[in-house]
Enzyme design. Structure first.
Site, PDB file in Angstrom:
ATOM      1  N   CYS A 210       3.231  79.192  31.876  1.00 24.52           N
ATOM      2  CA  CYS A 210       3.641  78.537  30.630  1.00 24.52           C
ATOM      3  C   CYS A 210       4.694  79.347  29.889  1.00 24.52           C
ATOM      4  O   CYS A 210       4.418  79.946  28.835  1.00 24.52           O
ATOM      5  CB  CYS A 210       2.423  78.295  29.759  1.00 24.52           C
ATOM      6  SG  CYS A 210       1.316  77.161  30.576  1.00 24.52           S
ATOM      7  N   GLU A 211       5.850  79.431  30.465  1.00 29.39           N
ATOM      8  CA  GLU A 211       7.011  80.100  29.884  1.00 29.39           C
ATOM      9  C   GLU A 211       8.230  79.328  30.366  1.00 29.39           C
ATOM     10  O   GLU A 211       8.344  79.054  31.571  1.00 29.39           O
ATOM     11  CB  GLU A 211       7.155  81.527  30.427  1.00 29.39           C
ATOM     12  CG  GLU A 211       6.040  82.466  30.100  1.00 29.39           C
ATOM     13  CD  GLU A 211       6.216  83.172  28.760  1.00 29.39           C
ATOM     14  OE1 GLU A 211       7.354  83.214  28.242  1.00 29.39           O
ATOM     15  OE2 GLU A 211       5.207  83.670  28.248  1.00 29.39           O
TER      16      GLU A 211
ATOM     17  N   GLY B   6      15.629 102.369  48.025  1.00 28.73           N
ATOM     18  CA  GLY B   6      14.492 101.459  47.897  1.00 28.73           C
ATOM     19  C   GLY B   6      14.893 100.103  48.436  1.00 28.73           C
ATOM     20  O   GLY B   6      14.584  99.709  49.558  1.00 28.73           O
ATOM     21  N   ARG B   7      15.682  99.396  47.631  1.00 31.82           N
ATOM     22  CA  ARG B   7      16.045  98.014  47.945  1.00 31.82           C
ATOM     23  C   ARG B   7      16.723  97.858  49.304  1.00 31.82           C
ATOM     24  O   ARG B   7      16.435  96.908  50.026  1.00 31.82           O
ATOM     25  CB  ARG B   7      16.993  97.511  46.849  1.00 31.82           C
ATOM     26  CG  ARG B   7      17.282  96.035  46.916  1.00 31.82           C
ATOM     27  CD  ARG B   7      18.376  95.660  45.917  1.00 31.82           C
ATOM     28  NE  ARG B   7      18.284  96.332  44.665  1.00 31.82           N
ATOM     29  CZ  ARG B   7      17.716  95.821  43.564  1.00 31.82           C
ATOM     30  NH1 ARG B   7      17.196  94.626  43.585  1.00 31.82           N
ATOM     31  NH2 ARG B   7      17.695  96.517  42.449  1.00 31.82           N
TER      32      ARG B   7
ATOM     33  N   ARG C  49      12.034  88.921  39.074  1.00 32.03           N
ATOM     34  CA  ARG C  49      13.463  89.227  39.011  1.00 32.03           C
ATOM     35  C   ARG C  49      14.327  88.101  38.424  1.00 32.03           C
ATOM     36  O   ARG C  49      15.180  88.375  37.572  1.00 32.03           O
ATOM     37  CB  ARG C  49      13.988  89.646  40.394  1.00 32.03           C
ATOM     38  CG  ARG C  49      13.228  90.851  40.986  1.00 32.03           C
ATOM     39  CD  ARG C  49      13.917  91.464  42.196  1.00 32.03           C
ATOM     40  NE  ARG C  49      15.133  92.156  41.826  1.00 32.03           N
ATOM     41  CZ  ARG C  49      16.342  91.676  41.984  1.00 32.03           C
ATOM     42  NH1 ARG C  49      16.517  90.489  42.535  1.00 32.03           N
ATOM     43  NH2 ARG C  49      17.384  92.359  41.588  1.00 32.03           N
TER      44      ARG C  49
ATOM     45  N   TYR D  47      16.082  89.454  35.167  1.00 29.97           N
ATOM     46  CA  TYR D  47      17.481  89.893  35.315  1.00 29.97           C
ATOM     47  C   TYR D  47      18.423  88.742  35.610  1.00 29.97           C
ATOM     48  O   TYR D  47      19.592  88.983  35.948  1.00 29.97           O
ATOM     49  CB  TYR D  47      17.623  90.878  36.483  1.00 29.97           C
ATOM     50  CG  TYR D  47      16.599  91.972  36.575  1.00 29.97           C
ATOM     51  CD1 TYR D  47      16.592  93.032  35.662  1.00 29.97           C
ATOM     52  CD2 TYR D  47      15.647  91.973  37.580  1.00 29.97           C
ATOM     53  CE1 TYR D  47      15.661  94.048  35.774  1.00 29.97           C
ATOM     54  CE2 TYR D  47      14.712  92.987  37.699  1.00 29.97           C
ATOM     55  CZ  TYR D  47      14.725  94.019  36.785  1.00 29.97           C
ATOM     56  OH  TYR D  47      13.807  95.018  36.899  1.00 29.97           O
TER      57      TYR D  47
HETATM   58  N1  LLP Z   1      15.710 106.625  42.467  1.00 31.15           N
HETATM   59  C1  LLP Z   1      15.481 106.448  41.159  1.00 31.15           C
HETATM   60  C2  LLP Z   1      15.409 107.609  40.282  1.00 31.15           C
HETATM   61  C3  LLP Z   1      15.330 105.141  40.659  1.00 31.15           C
HETATM   62  O1  LLP Z   1      15.127 104.965  39.352  1.00 31.15           O
HETATM   63  C4  LLP Z   1      15.420 104.037  41.535  1.00 31.15           C
HETATM   64  C5  LLP Z   1      15.241 102.677  41.046  1.00 31.15           C
HETATM   65  C6  LLP Z   1      15.620 104.284  42.905  1.00 31.15           C
HETATM   66  C7  LLP Z   1      15.799 105.603  43.336  1.00 31.15           C
HETATM   67  C8  LLP Z   1      15.715 103.192  43.922  1.00 31.15           C
HETATM   68  O2  LLP Z   1      16.777 102.363  43.690  1.00 31.15           O
HETATM   69  P1  LLP Z   1      17.200 101.268  44.766  1.00 31.15           P
HETATM   70  O3  LLP Z   1      17.679 101.990  46.005  1.00 31.15           O
HETATM   71  O4  LLP Z   1      16.022 100.445  45.071  1.00 31.15           O
HETATM   72  O5  LLP Z   1      18.270 100.530  44.090  1.00 31.15           O
HETATM   73  N2  LLP Z   1      13.251  96.232  39.298  1.00 31.15           N
HETATM   74  C9  LLP Z   1      14.695  96.249  39.504  1.00 31.15           C
HETATM   75  C10 LLP Z   1      15.154  97.540  40.127  1.00 31.15           C
HETATM   76  C11 LLP Z   1      14.785  98.736  39.323  1.00 31.15           C
HETATM   77  C12 LLP Z   1      15.205 100.003  39.968  1.00 31.15           C
HETATM   78  C13 LLP Z   1      14.674 101.160  39.235  1.00 31.15           C
HETATM   79  N3  LLP Z   1      14.982 102.399  39.835  1.00 31.15           N
HETATM   80  C14 LLP Z   1      15.082  95.033  40.334  1.00 31.15           C
HETATM   81  O6  LLP Z   1      14.218  94.267  40.700  1.00 31.15           O
HETATM   82  O7  LLP Z   1      16.263  94.848  40.584  1.00 31.15           O
END
Ligand code: LLP
Length: 410
Positions: free
Chosen positions: A326-327, A258-259, A295, A299
């Site tokens: 307002c936080e 994803g990221r 984020r 985090y």
């Molecule tokens: N696969 C599964 C089963 C997942 O739970 C996740 C992310 C991914 C793939 C993708 O992960 P990545 O490649 O993006 O690291 N909101 C948080 C990140 C939460 C990720 C949740 N799961 C943030 O902003 O850092």
């Protein structure tokens, strides 16, 4: 950026199509040496137009809800490249994915296995499943995005998975096609990922004779990016680590990035409303806020914040960038050295292609910001700014309905 801000207003998410497309191609190249399917983690950026671009590079989708499934479908994903993860799949979600005939459900519990088996049997279909293993390996990232330890809700311990594999063998409505694992996100150290991949390969060897239909090993997502001074591994090293561990199994590798694909494809463009100082601090108050980028508040994440226009000579201050919500926690960046800004100045918050718009919300009745895709010399509005009417459009009717029993728990 100035003309985008003038035409579209602020705050706004601005993405680069060229960067996204480059990231997709680089990922494919990195894994070219081994049969690999990359399923984009739709939660990172679920905009339909963004997804279309991702899928046009041959990627599939990693989904966690019916909403994501429908988004992926509308954006033209190939159902045979869809994996469905998540610890709490509802019946309607399972049914929709069965109807779509997806590549695999990543099963995370015994109750989910039973639900999928029952729903598949009712429909007279065979469900393709993978068991998501929790290897109890620390991904060495933020605890809130750590998923591979026993103190988290994710996956199945190996011993339970082993037992379930025996049971699945007896169930004609389930086909065990894969083993899956995802130990966390924003991982900047390859060691835990490598360890998890070796664990998965070893587990695969152990159970292979009881799982004749196995064809996939899914190592999830999780590769980190640089927000500040992190030194995340490159795609080639990442690919090498996974491939060398999985190759002996001969199974197809699935990844769920994803990221690493989306994070650095976009920024949040925001405008200074004003600057204020207290005896303790200087605050640059901008029109973007925690509801646009959660984020940092959630985090304590760092996002680089840079002025759109080169600062002229002038006083530098150390300031917190904060939004109007307002936080006290409504912060985009703390203790940043910045040339004292003036109202109207534009800044971009970097690293907002992933987990920014997709995590946005409307707290304080703030309409969500638009998403804009820069494509060469053009910019496309791929999600319009929400209007004030959008904020209350679901509250128009308040029709009274009779209750069949008293609401005792209210
Ligand atoms: N696969 C599964 C089963 C997942 O739970 C996740 C992310 C991914 C793939 C993708 O992960 P990545 O490649 O993006 O690291 N909101 C948080 C990140 C939460 C990720 C949740 N799961 C943030 O902003 O850092």
């Amino acid at each position: 950026m100035q003309d985008i801000a003038d035409a579209q207003g602020t705050p706004a998410y601005v993405y680069s199509r060229a960067t996204l497309s480059r990231h997709c191609e680089k990922l494919k190249q990195a894994f070219a040496a081994y049969p690999t399917l990359a399923c984009f983690a739709v939660k990172a950026n679920s905009n339909l137009h963004y997804l279309r671009e991702v899928f046009s590079h041959g990627l599939g989708a990693d989904l966690v809800s019916l909403g994501e499934l429908e988004r992926a479908r509308i954006a033209g994903v190939d159902p045979r490249k869809v994996v469905f993860s998540g610890v709490g799949k509802r019946e309607d979600e399972i049914v929709a994915a069965l109807d779509m005939d997806i590549l695999s459900f990543n099963v995370e519990s015994e109750f989910e296995l039973a639900n999928i088996a029952r729903l598949a049997a009712e429909r007279g279909v065979v469900a393709n499943i993978s068991l998501r293993i929790n290897p109890n390996i620390d991904a060495k990232t933020n605890p809130k995005i750590t998923t591979g330890l026993y103190n988290t809700k994710f996956g199945l311990p190996e011993a339970l998975a082993r037992r379930l594999i025996g049971e699945i063998g007896e169930m004609s409505q389930l086909r065990l096609v894969g083993l899956a694992c995802h130990i966390g996100s924003q991982i900047t150290d390859l060691a835990p990922l490598g360890q998890a991949a070796l664990r998965m390969a070893a587990f695969c060897a152990e159970v292979r004779s009881d799982a004749p239909d196995l064809k996939l090993i899914n190592m999830g997502g999780g590769l980190g990016i640089r927000y500040r001074d992190e030194n995340p591994p490159g795609l080639d090293d990442y690919a090498q680590t996974l491939i060398s561990a999985i190759r002996p199994t001969g199974l197809k590798l699935v990844i769920e990035p994803g990221r690493v694909l989306a994070g650095n494809t976009g920024v949040l463009l925001t405008r200074v409303i004003g600057v204020k100082t207290t005896p303790d601090k200087t605050f640059v108050v901008v029109d973007g806020a925690m509801n646009d980028l959660l984020r940092p508040s959630m985090y304590d994440s760092f996002h680089d914040i840079v002025a759109v226009d080169e600062a002229g000579p002038g006083a530098e201050v150390i300031a917190d960038f904060v939004g109007p919500v307002c936080e006290t926690g409504d912060t985009l960046g703390k203790n940043r050295a910045v040339a004292l800004p003036s109202p109207g100045d534009l800044f971009v918050v970097r690293g907002c292609g992933a987990y920014a718009a997709s995590m946005s919300f409307q707290y304080n009745s703030r309409p969500r910001a638009p998403e804009l895709l820069v494509d060469g010399s053009e910019v496309r509005v791929i999600r319009r700014r929400e209007t004030l009417q959008d904020l209350w459009s679901l509250e128009q009717e308040a029709e009274a309905r009779p209750l069949r029993s008293a609401c005792n728990s209210l």
